[in-house]
Design a protein around this motif. Sequence first.
Motif: not given
Length: 415
Positions: A377-388
Amino acid sequence: MTDSRSNAGEGGVSNGSGRRAFLVAAGSVGAAGLAGCAGRREVGGGGDGGDGGDGSDGGDGGSDGTTTGSASGDGNTLNILTWEGYGTDEIVSEFESEHDATVNIKLLSSDPEGFNTLQSGGTETFDLLTLNNTWAQRHAQAGTIEPLDPADYPERENFLERFQEPFSSFRHDDEMYALPTRWGWDTLTVNTDQVPEEHYQSYETLWTGGPNGEYEGKIGIMDWPTWNIPKIALSLGYPPFEQTESQLEDIRSKLVDMFSNMNAVYSGTSAIRQAFLQEDIVMAPVGNFAMSQLRAEGNDWVDVVIPEQGGMQWTEGLCIVKNPTNRELAVEFQRKIISAQGQYNVAWKPSAKSPPVNTESFDMFDDSQQQALMFNEDGFDAAAEISQNTTPYEFSPITDTWTDLWTEAKARAGI
């Protein structure tokens, strides 16, 4: 990405305007020869192609071109070996108009296909190549692609931190050989209407079948050992890309148990998506590329989650083939792909959707598109956490051993 994906047909299941063309070397290919060309690949593999090489998910149809033609040596023509999404009309027609150029697209079914094509004379035909992060270094070593000049791509400054230069997967001998274009993660997909959160916190459910065996026969899996074995290794606390003999024995045991819980082993992503839709399965160790279409169509119950052990991460890159006909034009096409509009088209237009790397494109996606691409639900704001929380795929020196383990385990489980 290695395995039988390279020859997988769409839907396979084992139970228990410009002139755009699809090119094969310097010739052309008809519709029959294009079957299953567009799709996701399997990580790793040797450079020999076939079942031992990087495979495709069997393709989702949806060609990137509209005509059949032959390769041209014209200095204003680009011949491109690539995956689905890079040859859409939105990209190619505009590029051809802007540069008075012709772009010919040949869709790849596997990384080994691209490697073998260039090694067998394709460097005389093609100018650009799309590949996975495990293949850039092998192409560089083989001399089939050229180093890139980072200064040619100022848009890199807007890339997600994970893909900022130097991006080790795309470097060889301290030089940059590929430009990141799309990315994603391979973890665990669940039907959240059917599976409570506490049952998908770990990959262990795959081989236990759930606390009370409630998911036995309700789990599916793609026939991709080199995508799945690293996740099993992570679950057991082992290195994801190379294991000792005793560690491999543990993995072998888990594979047999896992296959015993399977409803089916799938060779194409359309088939596994359909299995989820029909509720034949409620869980599968597969990632965002295979499932993004379902989420984009409004199926909010499908979720690609990251268990507590983490998961794997893939990245696509666009390379310049050795001695391109027009290097400047090839660089311009790369720039087109990593521009904000190019990133939107590459990420959202194909049936198999994946997040962009250029943050300048993010505002072009509405909230629902971002949530569909990120399963968050955070959209692209979640990208950093997912990549980490995901580990970039690397080529494993024991890929052949993994394939043998996989095949043996299926046989022992009766699949």
